[in-house]
Motif scaffolding. Structure first.
Motif, short mmCIF file in Angstrom:
data_model
loop_
_atom_site.label_atom_id
_atom_site.label_comp_id
_atom_site.label_asym_id
_atom_site.label_seq_id
_atom_site.Cartn_x
_atom_site.Cartn_y
_atom_site.Cartn_z
N TYR A 178 0.83 -1.19 0.00
CA TYR A 178 0.00 0.00 0.00
C TYR A 178 0.87 1.25 0.00
O TYR A 178 1.98 1.26 0.54
CB TYR A 178 -0.90 0.04 1.24
N GLN A 210 0.48 5.31 1.20
CA GLN A 210 -0.36 6.25 1.93
C GLN A 210 0.30 7.61 1.98
O GLN A 210 1.46 7.74 2.40
CB GLN A 210 -0.67 5.76 3.34
N GLN A 216 -4.65 10.97 3.73
CA GLN A 216 -5.40 10.14 2.78
C GLN A 216 -5.48 8.70 3.26
O GLN A 216 -4.67 8.26 4.07
CB GLN A 216 -4.76 10.19 1.40
N ALA A 217 -6.45 7.98 2.74
CA ALA A 217 -6.54 6.55 3.02
C ALA A 217 -5.44 5.80 2.27
O ALA A 217 -4.99 6.25 1.21
CB ALA A 217 -7.91 6.02 2.60
N PRO A 218 -4.99 4.69 2.79
CA PRO A 218 -4.04 3.87 2.04
C PRO A 218 -4.63 3.43 0.69
O PRO A 218 -5.83 3.17 0.58
CB PRO A 218 -3.83 2.66 2.95
N LEU A 273 -4.19 0.65 -2.41
CA LEU A 273 -3.61 -0.64 -2.77
C LEU A 273 -2.77 -0.48 -4.03
O LEU A 273 -3.25 0.01 -5.05
CB LEU A 273 -4.72 -1.65 -2.99
N ASN A 326 4.29 7.25 2.34
CA ASN A 326 4.60 6.10 3.19
C ASN A 326 4.14 4.84 2.47
O ASN A 326 3.07 4.83 1.84
CB ASN A 326 3.91 6.22 4.54
#
Lengths: 108, 112
Positions: free
Chosen positions: A36, A38, A42-44, A46, A85
């Motif tokens: 993932y 990130q 924000q949301a991770p 995929l 990240n």
């Protein structure tokens, strides 16, 4: 539980550079690992699923490989929008899922 | 397109229960595995548990005495309940499919 060791925890890289991040699992999980990305706030997202499959819509400069218990995420040529990240998640069968510790990728 | 959306209170008092809902659109929760994950201040991620396509559950051993994940297939929703919360449970909570998208997350603060 299956432990996941992710390295490095932080990484400085230049634009255009090849970047590699690794996750090592404590037991064999076949290919049951996702990667993932990130970004702050924000949301991770995929990137790679089942170790080697590129999620639809993700750039082809991202790729995943694995051999035994060692899994790698590679960015072939770093772009500015790749600063983020990154973390892996093992999701083997009916066992508890576990995360790698994450890698903070920054520009050199 | 599969989409997940968390909902629930952003503030919970210590010793109370935290309850969150994950609403799924574009895919049936009677297929696949559906999990709850949280991210602590400082960026550590923790898998909390999942509910499977059949309704079976698996929980993080560190939470096993406090956590329950259930579902309502008629609404295509699954739920998280975490009991006896402390300030250590302050985190952003996400729902996710085993392989697939995550929700946007909901920040939950435990404070009196």
């Amino acid at each position: 539980d299956i432990q996941v060791t992710q390295s490095p925890s932080s990484l400085l890289a230049s634009l255009g550079e090849r970047v590699t991040i690794t996750c090592q699992t404590s037991q064999s999980i076949s290919n049951n690992l996702n990667w993932y990305q990130q970004k702050p706030g924000q949301a991770p997202m995929l990137l790679i699923y089942y170790a080697t499959s590129l999620q639809t819509g993700m750039p082809s400069r991202f790729s995943g490989q694995y051999s035994g218990r060692s899994f790698t995420l590679t960015i072939t040529s770093l772009e500015p929008e790749d600063i983020a990240n990154y973390f892996c998640l093992q999701h083997y069968s009916a066992r508890p899922w576990t995360f790698g510790g994450g890698t903070k990728l920054e520009l050199k | 397109e599969v989409q997940l959306q968390e909902s629930g209170p952003g503030l919970v008092k210590p010793s109370q229960s935290l309850s969150l809902t994950c609403s799924v659109t574009g895919y049936s929760i009677t297929s696949n595995y559906w999990g709850w994950i949280r991210k602590f201040p400082g960026n550590k991620m923790e898998w909390m548990g999942y509910i499977s396509y059949s309704g079976s559950t698996s929980y993080n051993p560190s939470l096993k005495s406090r956590i329950s994940i259930t579902r309502d297939t008629s609404k295509n929703q699954f739920f998280l309940q975490l009991n006896s919360v402390t300030t250590e449970d302050t985190a952003t909570y996400y729902c996710a499919r085993r392989v697939g998208p995550w929700g946007q997350g909901v920040m939950v603060t435990v404070s009196s």
